[in-house]
Write an enzyme that holds these catalytic residues in place. Structure first.
Site, PDB file in Angstrom:
ATOM      1  CG  ASP A 129      47.207  36.422  35.005  1.00 19.39           C
ATOM      2  OD1 ASP A 129      46.100  36.804  34.622  1.00 19.39           O
ATOM      3  OD2 ASP A 129      47.504  36.285  36.204  1.00 19.39           O
ATOM      4  NE  ARG A 165      40.282  30.769  28.766  1.00 23.70           N
ATOM      5  CZ  ARG A 165      39.740  29.762  29.438  1.00 23.70           C
ATOM      6  NH1 ARG A 165      38.983  28.882  28.808  1.00 23.70           N
ATOM      7  NH2 ARG A 165      39.974  29.628  30.720  1.00 23.70           N
ATOM      8  NE  ARG A 207      36.967  35.452  31.075  1.00 16.92           N
ATOM      9  CZ  ARG A 207      36.943  35.287  32.399  1.00 16.92           C
ATOM     10  NH1 ARG A 207      36.677  34.103  32.899  1.00 16.92           N
ATOM     11  NH2 ARG A 207      37.159  36.294  33.200  1.00 16.92           N
ATOM     12  NE  ARG A 214      42.299  40.673  33.471  1.00 12.58           N
ATOM     13  CZ  ARG A 214      41.664  39.946  34.388  1.00 12.58           C
ATOM     14  NH1 ARG A 214      40.449  39.543  34.191  1.00 12.58           N
ATOM     15  NH2 ARG A 214      42.299  39.600  35.483  1.00 12.58           N
ATOM     16  CE1 TYR A 237      44.316  36.273  42.903  1.00 10.55           C
ATOM     17  CE2 TYR A 237      45.690  38.240  42.813  1.00 10.55           C
ATOM     18  CZ  TYR A 237      44.480  37.618  42.598  1.00 10.55           C
ATOM     19  OH  TYR A 237      43.422  38.331  42.081  1.00 10.55           O
TER      20      TYR A 237
HETATM   21  O1  CP3 Z   1      44.629  43.778  29.945  1.00 17.76           O
HETATM   22  C1  CP3 Z   1      44.838  42.848  29.122  1.00 17.76           C
HETATM   23  O2  CP3 Z   1      44.113  42.661  28.118  1.00 17.76           O
HETATM   24  C2  CP3 Z   1      46.059  41.983  29.303  1.00 17.76           C
HETATM   25  C3  CP3 Z   1      45.862  40.750  29.935  1.00 17.76           C
HETATM   26  C4  CP3 Z   1      45.742  40.592  31.440  1.00 17.76           C
HETATM   27  C5  CP3 Z   1      45.172  39.430  31.998  1.00 17.76           C
HETATM   28  N1  CP3 Z   1      45.338  39.490  33.345  1.00 17.76           N
HETATM   29  C6  CP3 Z   1      44.558  38.345  31.227  1.00 17.76           C
HETATM   30  C7  CP3 Z   1      43.642  37.423  31.909  1.00 17.76           C
HETATM   31  C8  CP3 Z   1      46.192  41.396  32.491  1.00 17.76           C
HETATM   32  C9  CP3 Z   1      46.822  42.774  32.450  1.00 17.76           C
HETATM   33  C10 CP3 Z   1      45.926  40.673  33.692  1.00 17.76           C
HETATM   34  C11 CP3 Z   1      46.295  41.161  35.023  1.00 17.76           C
HETATM   35  C12 CP3 Z   1      45.768  40.489  36.208  1.00 17.76           C
HETATM   36  N2  CP3 Z   1      45.611  39.134  36.423  1.00 17.76           N
HETATM   37  C13 CP3 Z   1      45.429  41.140  37.412  1.00 17.76           C
HETATM   38  C14 CP3 Z   1      45.566  42.634  37.655  1.00 17.76           C
HETATM   39  C15 CP3 Z   1      44.516  43.411  37.009  1.00 17.76           C
HETATM   40  C16 CP3 Z   1      43.158  43.242  37.599  1.00 17.76           C
HETATM   41  O3  CP3 Z   1      42.290  42.743  36.865  1.00 17.76           O
HETATM   42  O4  CP3 Z   1      42.968  43.638  38.749  1.00 17.76           O
HETATM   43  C17 CP3 Z   1      45.003  40.172  38.333  1.00 17.76           C
HETATM   44  C18 CP3 Z   1      44.525  40.409  39.748  1.00 17.76           C
HETATM   45  C19 CP3 Z   1      45.140  38.906  37.710  1.00 17.76           C
HETATM   46  C20 CP3 Z   1      44.880  37.563  38.293  1.00 17.76           C
HETATM   47  C21 CP3 Z   1      43.854  36.848  37.539  1.00 17.76           C
HETATM   48  N3  CP3 Z   1      44.054  36.271  36.308  1.00 17.76           N
HETATM   49  C22 CP3 Z   1      42.511  36.635  37.908  1.00 17.76           C
HETATM   50  C23 CP3 Z   1      41.865  37.125  39.193  1.00 17.76           C
HETATM   51  C24 CP3 Z   1      41.912  35.901  36.869  1.00 17.76           C
HETATM   52  C25 CP3 Z   1      40.522  35.351  36.804  1.00 17.76           C
HETATM   53  C26 CP3 Z   1      39.662  36.466  36.404  1.00 17.76           C
HETATM   54  C27 CP3 Z   1      38.375  36.044  35.816  1.00 17.76           C
HETATM   55  O5  CP3 Z   1      37.714  36.988  35.411  1.00 17.76           O
HETATM   56  O6  CP3 Z   1      38.053  34.833  35.755  1.00 17.76           O
HETATM   57  C28 CP3 Z   1      42.883  35.719  35.871  1.00 17.76           C
HETATM   58  C29 CP3 Z   1      42.696  35.079  34.549  1.00 17.76           C
HETATM   59  C30 CP3 Z   1      42.785  35.974  33.356  1.00 17.76           C
HETATM   60  N4  CP3 Z   1      43.821  36.813  33.119  1.00 17.76           N
HETATM   61  C31 CP3 Z   1      41.872  36.026  32.275  1.00 17.76           C
HETATM   62  C32 CP3 Z   1      42.415  36.933  31.341  1.00 17.76           C
HETATM   63  C33 CP3 Z   1      41.890  37.293  29.985  1.00 17.76           C
HETATM   64  C34 CP3 Z   1      40.603  35.199  32.100  1.00 17.76           C
HETATM   65  C35 CP3 Z   1      41.103  33.924  31.522  1.00 17.76           C
HETATM   66  C36 CP3 Z   1      40.133  33.135  30.759  1.00 17.76           C
HETATM   67  O7  CP3 Z   1      39.273  32.495  31.379  1.00 17.76           O
HETATM   68  O8  CP3 Z   1      40.273  33.096  29.524  1.00 17.76           O
END
Ligand code: CP3
Length: 355
Positions: free
Chosen positions: A78, A41, A32, A28, A155
Site C-alpha cells: 500500500d 486476507r 477484493r 488494484r 492522509y
Molecule cells: O494495484 C495493486 O494490485 C497493488 C496493491 C495496491 C493497494 N493499494 C492494495 C490495497 C496499490 C498499488 C495501492 C495503492 C494505494 N493505496 C493508493 C493509490 C492508488 C489509488 O487507488 O488511488 C491509495 C490512495 C491507497 C490508500 C488506500 N489503501 C485506500 C484509500 C484504501 C481503502 C480502499 C478501499 O477500497 O477500501 C486502501 C486499502 C487497500 N489497499 C486495499 C487494497 C487491496 C483494500 C484492502 C482490503 O480491504 O482488503
C-alpha cells in the site's frame, strides 16, 4: 533482468519500443473482487498483516496472474507503508478506509518526522519484492510503487480519507513553509524506498498521485509535481544493465500532461476523463501513456466491454507507447469473468495497431 523476461511487452511499451500486441495490467489487480484474495486476507487476519507477511503478499500478487494473461505483476502493498514506518500507526477500518492513530498537523509535528530506512523499517516490502521476483521466474515484469509526497501528506494531515481536504489544504495555504518541509521529507523517503525496491528487483516503478487533481494548477506545480520531479531525477533508472521505467499517475491531472512529461518520466498514467488520443497528441513521442478505460465499464456486458476497449485502442491509434490499463483501480464488486473479457479484448483487438 528484462533481457531474461519471457514477456517484456510491458517494459518495451513503456520505453516506446515496438510490441506485437498492447500490454495490459490493472491498477488494484490483486484485490477484493477476487474470491481467492478475500480468502487469503481472512487467513492473514487483516489487511496490514497481509502487507507485512512477504509470503502472503507474494501469494496475492500472483493470484490475478494465475487467472489472466496479464503483462505485468504489481507488488501487493500500500502507499501508506511510508507514513506507517514514520510511526503514525496505520489501520484499515472496514467500510471507512485507512486511518492513522496519529496525525501530522503542526510545524513541530512535521519537524519531528524522519526518513524511514527502507531495509530496516520497511524490510517486509523488500522481502516481498525479492520473493515475488523469485516466484515470477521471469514470466512478466514486477512493478514497484509508492504514493506521491502530496498524496501521502493528505492522509498524514487528515488522518484518513476525506472529501474536502480542508485540513491539508488549510495547512498548505496558511503555512506553506511547513508543508514544503513535510513534502521534502516525504520526497526523500520515496526516493530511498523506490531505489530499495529497484535494488530488490522491481523492474518498473509507478508513483500514485491520487489526490494531485484536487489542487489548483499553480499549487499542483508547487506542491505535487515539483516533488515528483525531484523523485524522478534521483531514482536509479538502470539496474542490472536494464532500464527501469518510471510512470507518474496524477488522477485528475489530464490538463497538466505536458508539465508531467517535462519531469523526465518515461510514462504518464491517464484517468478516464480525457481521450487518450488527445493526450497523445499533446505529449507527442516524449512519453508513453498508460490507461484509460473507465473502471465502471467492467460492470457492463461482454459486448460493451469489447466495444469500449476497442474505442480506447482506436483513440490511441497506431504505433508504440501504449500500456492498456483502467483509468483508476478496479472496484471490489466487479465480476472476475468480466475481467477475463477485458484482458482478452485488449490482446485480441490490439494486434492491428502494431503492424
Ligand atoms: O494495484 C495493486 O494490485 C497493488 C496493491 C495496491 C493497494 N493499494 C492494495 C490495497 C496499490 C498499488 C495501492 C495503492 C494505494 N493505496 C493508493 C493509490 C492508488 C489509488 O487507488 O488511488 C491509495 C490512495 C491507497 C490508500 C488506500 N489503501 C485506500 C484509500 C484504501 C481503502 C480502499 C478501499 O477500497 O477500501 C486502501 C486499502 C487497500 N489497499 C486495499 C487494497 C487491496 C483494500 C484492502 C482490503 O480491504 O482488503
Amino acid at each position: 533482468m528484462a533481457s531474461e523476461l519471457k514477456n517484456d511487452r510491458f517494459i518495451r511499451a513503456l520505453l516506446r519500443q515496438s510490441v506485437d500486441i498492447t500490454p495490459v495490467w490493472m491498477m488494484r489487480q490483486a484485490g477484493r473482487y477476487l474470491p481467492e484474495y478475500r480468502e487469503t486476507r481472512k487467513r492473514a487476519g487483516n489487511f496490514l498483516n497481509l502487507c507485512k507477511t512477504p509470503e502472503l503478499a507474494c501469494e496475492v500478487t500472483l493470484q490475478p496472474l494465475q487467472r489472466y494473461p496479464l503483462d505485468a505483476a504489481i507488488l501487493f502493498s500500500d502507499i501508506l507503508t511510508i507514513p506507517d514506518a514514520m510511526g503514525l500507526g496505520l489501520n484499515l477500518v472496514e467500510k471507512v478506509g485507512p486511518q492513522f492513530d496519529k496525525t501530522v498537523r503542526t510545524a513541530s509535528e512535521i519537524k519531528a518526522l524522519s526518513v524511514p530506512d527502507p531495509e530496516s523499517d520497511l524490510g517486509y516490502v523488500m522481502d516481498a519484492v525479492r520473493l515475488i521476483r523469485k516466484e515470477l521466474d521471469g514470466s512478466v515484469p514486477l512493478i514497484g510503487f509508492s504514493g506521491s509526497p502530496w498524496t501521502l501528506a493528505t492522509y498524514m494531515v487528515e488522518g484518513g480519507p476525506t472529501k474536502e481536504f480542508g485540513l491539508v489544504k488549510g495547512l498548505m495555504y496558511d503555512d506553506p513553509a511547513s508543508m514544503h518541509h513535510l513534502l521534502d521529507v516525504l520526497a526523500d523517503s520515496v526516493i530511498l524506498y523506490l531505489n530499495a525496491q529497484i535494488a530488490a528487483g522491481a523492474q518498473a516503478v509507478m508513483i500514485f498521485d491520487t489526490w494531485g487533481g484536487i489542487l489548483t494548477p499553480s499549487s499542483y506545480q508547487q506542491f505535487s509535481l515539483n516533488y515528483m520531479q525531484k523523485i524522478v531525477s534521483q531514482l536509479d533508472r538502470q539496474h542490472d544493465g536494464q532500464v527501469i521505467p518510471v510512470t507518474l499517475f496524477t488522477k485528475g491531472g489530464g490538463d497538466w500532461v505536458r508539465d508531467i512529461a517535462a519531469t523526465g518520466c518515461d510514462a504518464i498514467g491517464v484517468d478516464w476523463t480525457k481521450n487518450i488520443g488527445d493526450v497523445r497528441a499533446e505529449v507527442g513521442d516524449q512519453v508513453a501513456l498508460q490507461g484509460n478505460l473507465d473502471p465502471c465499464v467492467l460492470y457492463a456486458s461482454p459486448e460493451v466491454i469489447r466495444q469500449e476497449v476497442a474505442a480506447v485502442l482506436e483513440s490511441y491509434g497506431q504505433g508504440n507507447g501504449h500500456v492498456f490499463n483502467l483509468g483508476h483501480g478496479i472496484h471490489q464488486h466487479i465480476d472476475p469473468e468480466n475481467v477475463a473479457v477485458f484482458i482478452d479484448a485488449v490482446h485480441d483487438l490490439s494486434a492491428q495497431y502494431h503492424i
